[in-house]
Design a protein around this motif. Structure first.
Motif, PDB file in Angstrom:
ATOM      1  N   TRP A 225      33.857  -3.407  10.917  1.00 20.69           N
ATOM      2  CA  TRP A 225      34.003  -3.862  12.306  1.00 20.69           C
ATOM      3  C   TRP A 225      34.963  -5.046  12.324  1.00 20.69           C
ATOM      4  O   TRP A 225      35.285  -5.611  11.276  1.00 20.69           O
ATOM      5  CB  TRP A 225      32.648  -4.213  12.924  1.00 20.69           C
ATOM      6  N   ASP A 226      35.430  -5.417  13.502  1.00 23.22           N
ATOM      7  CA  ASP A 226      36.350  -6.525  13.661  1.00 23.22           C
ATOM      8  C   ASP A 226      35.586  -7.834  13.485  1.00 23.22           C
ATOM      9  O   ASP A 226      34.754  -8.192  14.325  1.00 23.22           O
ATOM     10  CB  ASP A 226      36.994  -6.457  15.058  1.00 23.22           C
ATOM     11  N   ASP A 233      27.140  -8.845  18.266  1.00 24.14           N
ATOM     12  CA  ASP A 233      27.915  -8.716  19.500  1.00 24.14           C
ATOM     13  C   ASP A 233      28.704  -7.407  19.514  1.00 24.14           C
ATOM     14  O   ASP A 233      28.838  -6.764  20.573  1.00 24.14           O
ATOM     15  CB  ASP A 233      28.878  -9.896  19.645  1.00 24.14           C
ATOM     16  N   THR A 234      29.210  -7.005  18.357  1.00 24.81           N
ATOM     17  CA  THR A 234      29.984  -5.767  18.290  1.00 24.81           C
ATOM     18  C   THR A 234      29.107  -4.542  18.535  1.00 24.81           C
ATOM     19  O   THR A 234      29.520  -3.592  19.213  1.00 24.81           O
ATOM     20  CB  THR A 234      30.682  -5.657  16.919  1.00 24.81           C
ATOM     21  N   ASN A 238      29.540  -1.921  21.714  1.00 22.62           N
ATOM     22  CA  ASN A 238      29.851  -0.513  21.432  1.00 22.62           C
ATOM     23  C   ASN A 238      28.711   0.433  21.776  1.00 22.62           C
ATOM     24  O   ASN A 238      28.778   1.622  21.445  1.00 22.62           O
ATOM     25  CB  ASN A 238      30.220  -0.346  19.958  1.00 22.62           C
ATOM     26  N   VAL A 250      29.986   1.339  14.260  1.00 27.25           N
ATOM     27  CA  VAL A 250      30.459   0.107  13.620  1.00 27.25           C
ATOM     28  C   VAL A 250      29.384  -0.423  12.681  1.00 27.25           C
ATOM     29  O   VAL A 250      28.192  -0.166  12.864  1.00 27.25           O
ATOM     30  CB  VAL A 250      30.832  -0.976  14.660  1.00 27.25           C
TER      31      VAL A 250
END
Length: 357
Positions: A225-226, A233-234, A238, A250
């Protein structure tokens, strides 16, 4: 650490075999299809709880039999362990494979790897570069598992939470957010451990890859993931996409190791032989790292090591392997194979039978 005794029953073409080994080099020789690789597979199963040739352990069971069994005695400077793995026919690979340590059942097959670390280099080594991220994650995790306390338990908790979240995504029976906190917590722990170990491996890679491959090949870590945002949070951001795809898109289960040459993916640039050399380098740099920084000496399994390597690269590879000062089990077609020195143990494998010479 070294494998001293091995018993194999009903694995592939092997009916029953018993081998006594020493800490040095063991040579298994014989014609193609005789069962040499099956012996290596049995040793790998003993240390990993799975095969390096198939995802389904049931395929290891000899035709017409209901189970296969491998038992081994591993010696250490201060003692020994007896390990065992049994694979029974069944619909669920996990339930069909059981391990034992010193006569007692183990809760997780990962306990085998702690007791008996192994590494395989075989003719399909190029797939480590060419295939999906799964192989490269396993390569990294095999080192992380041995040097990062708590990694195995964090990985187990992450996998359980991931299964629950994916089940909720598929059925819609529960809000997926209830699994996000645990998934994010354990996922961040896994990722930090992976990053630390890859950073520690990089000097060994850099020193070795130009020697063996002859090119500057870079390694990088893709966490899944970024990292500009937290995993929690990701996951939340998503959720809608995950619902559409009915799976968690992710996280560290999507992590990868980037292998690149001048900015391009190595699999797009390197020849088949160069890919094998790059994969071999990955294995050897990990072995060097474990030896020099953690005094760990896995048993190294070499299946037809000269395949697809030119004379110059093969010599360099041999020199690197011999410097590891570890137990080696190698296969060859002929009994006079001496690339790794005079073997301390010599076995002829013929039609599923294993005979000491």
């Amino acid at each position: 650490m070294a494998l001293a005794e091995l018993t194999v029953q009903d694995l592939r073409c092997i009916d029953n075999a018993e081998l006594n080994l020493s800490p040095g080099t063991t040579l298994l020789y014989g014609a193609n299809g005789a069962g040499k690789t099956s012996i290596l597979e049995a040793i790998y199963l003993l240390g990993r709880g799975r095969s390096f040739r198939t995802r389904l352990n049931e395929r290891l069971i000899r035709h017409g039999q209901g189970l296969c069994r491998v038992v081994g005695k591993v010696t250490y400077p201060l003692g020994s362990h007896t390990l065992g793995v049994e694979v029974r026919k069944g619909g669920d690979q996990r339930s069909a494979t059981a391990g034992r340590l010193n006569g007692s059942s183990i809760r997780s097959l990962s306990e085998l790897a702690l007791a008996f670390p192994t590494q395989i280099i075989d003719p399909d080594a190029h797939k480590l570069i060419e295939d999906s991220s799964i192989r490269r994650r396993r390569w990294l995790d095999s080192a992380v598992f041995h040097v990062e306390p708590g990694f195995a338990s964090a990985w187990s908790r992450y996998q359980r939470a991931l299964l629950q979240r994916n089940a909720a995504l598929k059925t819609g029976s529960a809000p997926v957010s209830i699994w996000d906190e645990e998934l994010a917590r354990e996922g961040e722990t896994l990722t930090a451990a992976r990053e630390r170990v890859l950073t520690a491996l990089l000097p060994y890679w850099t020193e070795m890859v130009e020697d063996l491959v002859g090119l500057e090949v870079s390694l990088g870590f893709l966490p899944g993931w970024d990292r500009s945002a937290s995993l929690g949070d990701t996951l939340a951001a998503n959720t809608s996409r995950d619902r559409d795809r009915r799976t968690t898109t992710v996280g560290p289960h999507r992590a990868d190791i980037s292998v690149r040459v001048k900015g391009r993916a190595a699999r797009e640039v390197l020849s088949r032989g160069q890919q094998k050399l790059a994969a071999v380098t990955l294995s050897l740099c990990q072995l060097e790292f474990l030896k020099h920084e953690h005094d760990l000496h896995p048993t190294v399994l070499l299946d037809d090591p000269s395949a697809e390597l030119d004379h110059s690269r093969l010599e360099r590879f041999i020199r690197r392997v011999r410097r590891l000062d570890t137990q080696i089990v190698v296969t060859a077609l002929e009994k006079d194979f001496r690339l790794f020195g005079e073997p301390e143990n010599l076995f002829h494998v013929e039609q599923g039978g294993v005979f000491r010479v």
